[in-house]
Design a protein around this motif. Structure first.
Motif, PDB file in Angstrom:
ATOM      1  N   LEU A  24      13.710   0.864   2.751  1.00 15.57           N
ATOM      2  CA  LEU A  24      13.606  -0.238   1.799  1.00 15.57           C
ATOM      3  C   LEU A  24      14.955  -0.531   1.158  1.00 15.57           C
ATOM      4  O   LEU A  24      15.271  -1.693   0.865  1.00 15.57           O
ATOM      5  CB  LEU A  24      12.573   0.098   0.728  1.00 15.57           C
ATOM      6  N   GLN A  25      15.758   0.497   0.952  1.00 10.20           N
ATOM      7  CA  GLN A  25      17.080   0.280   0.376  1.00 10.20           C
ATOM      8  C   GLN A  25      17.951  -0.548   1.314  1.00 10.20           C
ATOM      9  O   GLN A  25      18.702  -1.423   0.867  1.00 10.20           O
ATOM     10  CB  GLN A  25      17.755   1.619   0.082  1.00 10.20           C
ATOM     11  N   ASP A  26      17.852  -0.275   2.621  1.00  8.72           N
ATOM     12  CA  ASP A  26      18.608  -1.075   3.596  1.00  8.72           C
ATOM     13  C   ASP A  26      18.227  -2.549   3.502  1.00  8.72           C
ATOM     14  O   ASP A  26      19.085  -3.439   3.555  1.00  8.72           O
ATOM     15  CB  ASP A  26      18.335  -0.572   5.011  1.00  8.72           C
ATOM     16  N   TYR A  41       7.301  -7.681  -4.513  1.00  6.17           N
ATOM     17  CA  TYR A  41       6.726  -8.388  -3.360  1.00  6.17           C
ATOM     18  C   TYR A  41       5.922  -7.463  -2.443  1.00  6.17           C
ATOM     19  O   TYR A  41       4.966  -7.902  -1.805  1.00  6.17           O
ATOM     20  CB  TYR A  41       7.837  -9.052  -2.544  1.00  6.17           C
ATOM     21  N   PHE A  42       6.329  -6.195  -2.371  1.00  6.40           N
ATOM     22  CA  PHE A  42       5.675  -5.247  -1.460  1.00  6.40           C
ATOM     23  C   PHE A  42       5.500  -3.918  -2.186  1.00  6.40           C
ATOM     24  O   PHE A  42       6.429  -3.421  -2.830  1.00  6.40           O
ATOM     25  CB  PHE A  42       6.528  -5.029  -0.195  1.00  6.40           C
ATOM     26  N   SER A  43       4.303  -3.339  -2.072  1.00  6.13           N
ATOM     27  CA  SER A  43       4.024  -2.103  -2.810  1.00  6.13           C
ATOM     28  C   SER A  43       4.771  -0.914  -2.237  1.00  6.13           C
ATOM     29  O   SER A  43       5.120   0.025  -2.959  1.00  6.13           O
ATOM     30  CB  SER A  43       2.519  -1.830  -2.821  1.00  6.13           C
ATOM     31  N   ASN A  44       5.036  -0.917  -0.951  1.00 10.89           N
ATOM     32  CA  ASN A  44       5.795   0.152  -0.310  1.00 10.89           C
ATOM     33  C   ASN A  44       6.257  -0.330   1.078  1.00 10.89           C
ATOM     34  O   ASN A  44       6.005  -1.477   1.457  1.00 10.89           O
ATOM     35  CB  ASN A  44       4.968   1.448  -0.184  1.00 10.89           C
ATOM     36  N   ARG A  45       6.890   0.534   1.826  1.00  8.10           N
ATOM     37  CA  ARG A  45       7.425   0.159   3.141  1.00  8.10           C
ATOM     38  C   ARG A  45       6.316  -0.200   4.118  1.00  8.10           C
ATOM     39  O   ARG A  45       6.440  -1.146   4.906  1.00  8.10           O
ATOM     40  CB  ARG A  45       8.266   1.320   3.691  1.00  8.10           C
TER      41      ARG A  45
END
Length: 233
Positions: A24-26, A41-45
């Motif tokens: 997610l950092q990328d 926008y997104f709860s996780n990857r």
């Protein structure tokens, strides 16, 4: 707009590095956001992956149904199916490439959901093939094999299509349709479907061609036979 940009950037990174090679950092760095902002926008990857694949294939399925549910018969629907599929691949090269090269890297629940949605899309083509056989338009061949062959032909565009190539997506789709409906072997006598023309005029033209063909063959055969005008054996 931000969400769409995140999805596009994530898709591109997943294609370049593989799904497991992107964090997610990328993705946050790619779009100029903080990692914390992505959680808006997104709860996780996995949620991001689910929306990248799930939202895309859901939209594709709905659009596909709309494009193939017209009033035309199975042949027209098959033509519409191929044309839509080719257009979809050429407009979503990264997603198609990623779905075939990295599907195994998806988390199990995301992969299962994606495959279920893909089967719904496949069912559209199989229904067209069944209707074509029932109507006498198509040869009764293995439905699963034929569906795989048609989808495979279209999907493989993701490996070789170039936007600056010599043919447009519409021209490629027409080539695919001709291959499906007519094959490669040249037929001297037999019905062909080379376009949308149907009805009395097309039927009359076909029979006129057939009459000419058989008349020519009879003229060739008669001299070898023992009937009037022939030399006999």
């Amino acid at each position: 707009m931000v969400r769409d940009e995140v999805v596009r950037s994530a898709t591109r990174l997943f294609k370049e590095r593989g799904i497991r090679g992107v964090s997610l950092q990328d993705i946050a760095d790619e779009v100029g956001l903080t990692k914390g902002a992505l959680y808006h926008y997104f709860s996780n990857r996995d949620d991001l992956l689910r929306q990248v694949f799930g939202d895309w294939i859901t939209q594709e399925f709905e659009s596909l149904r709309a494009h193939t549910s017209g009033s035309g018969g199975p042949t027209a629907q098959l033509r519409d199916y191929v044309r839509y599929h080719v257009t979809s691949v050429t407009q979503n090269i990264d997603l198609y490439h990623l779905s075939f090269s990295s599907e195994a890297e998806l988390p199990p629940d995301v992969r299962a959901e994606f495959r279920q949605l893909k089967r719904r899309s496949d069912s559209v083509l199989k229904a067209i093939l069944r209707a074509g056989v029932a109507a006498g338009d198509f040869e009764p061949r293995d439905e699963k094999v034929m569906a795989f062959a048609i989808d495979g032909m279209c999907n493989w565009l993701s490996q070789w299509y170039a936007a600056d190539g010599p043919k447009s997506p519409a021209q490629i789709a027409d080539d695919f349709v001709e291959l499906l409906l007519r094959g490669l072997v040249r037929q001297d006598d037999g019905p062909t479907d080379s376009g949308p023309a149907h009805g009395a005029v097309a039927t009359a033209e076909y029979h006129a061609r057939a009459i000419r063909f058989h008349s020519e063959r009879l003229e060739q055969l008669l001299p070898t036979l023992g009937g009037p005008g022939g030399t006999g054996a």
